[in-house]
Design a protein around this motif. Structure first.
Motif, PDB file in Angstrom:
ATOM      1  N   MET A 160     -28.073-109.663   8.123  1.00  0.00           N
ATOM      2  CA  MET A 160     -29.294-109.025   7.651  1.00  0.00           C
ATOM      3  C   MET A 160     -30.022-108.315   8.769  1.00  0.00           C
ATOM      4  O   MET A 160     -29.921-108.711   9.920  1.00  0.00           O
ATOM      5  CB  MET A 160     -30.231-110.083   7.037  1.00  0.00           C
ATOM      6  CG  MET A 160     -30.523-111.290   7.922  1.00  0.00           C
ATOM      7  SD  MET A 160     -31.808-112.300   7.135  1.00  0.00           S
ATOM      8  CE  MET A 160     -31.256-113.930   7.447  1.00  0.00           C
ATOM      9  N   HIS A 203     -36.982-105.591   5.813  1.00  0.00           N
ATOM     10  CA  HIS A 203     -36.492-104.967   4.580  1.00  0.00           C
ATOM     11  C   HIS A 203     -37.622-104.391   3.721  1.00  0.00           C
ATOM     12  O   HIS A 203     -37.465-103.317   3.141  1.00  0.00           O
ATOM     13  CB  HIS A 203     -35.641-105.952   3.775  1.00  0.00           C
ATOM     14  CG  HIS A 203     -34.260-106.119   4.338  1.00  0.00           C
ATOM     15  ND1 HIS A 203     -33.347-105.094   4.366  1.00  0.00           N
ATOM     16  CD2 HIS A 203     -33.653-107.174   4.928  1.00  0.00           C
ATOM     17  CE1 HIS A 203     -32.227-105.526   4.929  1.00  0.00           C
ATOM     18  NE2 HIS A 203     -32.390-106.778   5.288  1.00  0.00           N
ATOM     19  N   ASP A 242     -30.635-111.379   0.184  1.00  0.00           N
ATOM     20  CA  ASP A 242     -30.315-112.436   1.149  1.00  0.00           C
ATOM     21  C   ASP A 242     -30.382-113.837   0.551  1.00  0.00           C
ATOM     22  O   ASP A 242     -30.220-114.817   1.280  1.00  0.00           O
ATOM     23  CB  ASP A 242     -31.205-112.325   2.395  1.00  0.00           C
ATOM     24  CG  ASP A 242     -30.644-111.320   3.388  1.00  0.00           C
ATOM     25  OD1 ASP A 242     -29.445-110.971   3.275  1.00  0.00           O
ATOM     26  OD2 ASP A 242     -31.389-110.873   4.273  1.00  0.00           O
ATOM     27  N   HIS A 296     -22.137-114.220   2.203  1.00  0.00           N
ATOM     28  CA  HIS A 296     -23.216-113.383   2.729  1.00  0.00           C
ATOM     29  C   HIS A 296     -22.766-111.919   2.772  1.00  0.00           C
ATOM     30  O   HIS A 296     -21.649-111.622   3.165  1.00  0.00           O
ATOM     31  CB  HIS A 296     -23.602-113.889   4.122  1.00  0.00           C
ATOM     32  CG  HIS A 296     -24.836-113.231   4.651  1.00  0.00           C
ATOM     33  ND1 HIS A 296     -25.962-113.017   3.885  1.00  0.00           N
ATOM     34  CD2 HIS A 296     -25.125-112.736   5.869  1.00  0.00           C
ATOM     35  CE1 HIS A 296     -26.886-112.411   4.617  1.00  0.00           C
ATOM     36  NE2 HIS A 296     -26.401-112.226   5.830  1.00  0.00           N
ATOM     37  N   HIS A 333     -25.414-107.909  -2.297  1.00  0.00           N
ATOM     38  CA  HIS A 333     -25.712-106.727  -1.492  1.00  0.00           C
ATOM     39  C   HIS A 333     -25.084-105.464  -2.095  1.00  0.00           C
ATOM     40  O   HIS A 333     -25.120-104.394  -1.489  1.00  0.00           O
ATOM     41  CB  HIS A 333     -25.211-106.916  -0.059  1.00  0.00           C
ATOM     42  CG  HIS A 333     -26.062-107.855   0.758  1.00  0.00           C
ATOM     43  ND1 HIS A 333     -26.276-109.167   0.400  1.00  0.00           N
ATOM     44  CD2 HIS A 333     -26.761-107.662   1.911  1.00  0.00           C
ATOM     45  CE1 HIS A 333     -27.072-109.743   1.304  1.00  0.00           C
ATOM     46  NE2 HIS A 333     -27.376-108.846   2.229  1.00  0.00           N
ATOM     47  N   HIS A 347     -31.447-102.525   0.980  1.00  0.00           N
ATOM     48  CA  HIS A 347     -31.145-103.739   1.759  1.00  0.00           C
ATOM     49  C   HIS A 347     -29.722-103.674   2.324  1.00  0.00           C
ATOM     50  O   HIS A 347     -29.513-103.861   3.519  1.00  0.00           O
ATOM     51  CB  HIS A 347     -31.332-104.986   0.879  1.00  0.00           C
ATOM     52  CG  HIS A 347     -31.090-106.255   1.625  1.00  0.00           C
ATOM     53  ND1 HIS A 347     -32.082-107.161   1.890  1.00  0.00           N
ATOM     54  CD2 HIS A 347     -29.963-106.760   2.188  1.00  0.00           C
ATOM     55  CE1 HIS A 347     -31.573-108.165   2.597  1.00  0.00           C
ATOM     56  NE2 HIS A 347     -30.288-107.949   2.785  1.00  0.00           N
ATOM     57  N   ASP A 396     -28.443-103.304   6.166  1.00  0.00           N
ATOM     58  CA  ASP A 396     -27.505-104.290   6.723  1.00  0.00           C
ATOM     59  C   ASP A 396     -26.247-103.603   7.254  1.00  0.00           C
ATOM     60  O   ASP A 396     -25.667-104.039   8.254  1.00  0.00           O
ATOM     61  CB  ASP A 396     -27.094-105.312   5.658  1.00  0.00           C
ATOM     62  CG  ASP A 396     -28.106-106.455   5.522  1.00  0.00           C
ATOM     63  OD1 ASP A 396     -29.154-106.403   6.190  1.00  0.00           O
ATOM     64  OD2 ASP A 396     -27.830-107.389   4.745  1.00  0.00           O
TER      65      ASP A 396
HETATM   66 ZN   LIG Z   1     -28.762-108.974   3.875  1.00  0.00          ZN
END
Ligand SMILES: [Zn+2]
Length: 174
Positions: free
Chosen positions: A1, A7, A39, A57, A62, A99, A103
């Motif tokens: 992140m 963000h 996240d 993740h 995402h 986001h 990232d």
């Molecule tokens: Zn993220």
């Protein structure tokens, strides 16, 4: 992140640029929440879901599909957010999708699964200028954390502020 505090720079810049008539406070607040929502997958990370898993993740949450689903929820709740359905959809979509884009500009971790669930391929953008943020709060208060803040100030908050200022100038002149 990128870090949790950066963000929301995207929805905040949109809200300031477009003004309170198009982006009322409730919609701006929802969009800020949407910008950090992806996240939630770090909870799965802590629970042992592998990083490169679809729900790992920077996986499904995402993706663009997740951004569309979140935006649809925004559209459904538009009345409560004080906005039109289309405005709520667009603002929430851009906030959520941004986001993954941010990232994908960070220096570490795996890339972002933009096209999940259709493809779990992880990508970065060609410009990886944002120092990756440590996962968890402890390591954040360190010289690493400080470097992250510096790079986010430069690469996220500065462009966001410029965008917001241009938006305000355009609105005032219109
Ligand atoms: Zn993220």
């Amino acid at each position: 992140m990128a870090s949790v505090i950066s963000h929301p720079a995207v929805p905040l810049a949109l809200a300031v640029a477009l003004g309170p008539t198009r982006v009322p406070a409730a919609l701006a607040a929802a969009a800020c929440a949407a910008s950090i929502l992806p996240d939630v997958d770090s909870l799965g990370f802590a629970a042992g879901i592998p990083y490169d898993h679809t729900f790992g993740h920077r996986g499904f949450t995402h993706s663009l599909v997740f951004a569309i689903l979140t935006a649809l929820a925004g559209g459904v709740l538009a009345k409560r957010l004080g906005a039109s359905a289309s405005a709520a959809f667009i603002i929430v979509f851009v906030s959520t999708a941004s986001h993954g884009v941010l990232d994908a500009m960070t220096t570490g971790g795996l890339g972002v699964a933009f096209f999940s669930p259709f493809s779990n391929a992880r990508s970065f953008l060609p410009w990886r200028v944002i120092r990756v943020s440590p996962i968890g709060v402890g390591p954040f208060f360190s010289s690493w954390g400080l470097q992250v803040l510096k790079s986010e100030l430069l690469w996220i908050w500065t462009p966001a502020a410029v965008f917001a200022a241009i938006g305000v100038a355009v609105r005032r002149s219109g």
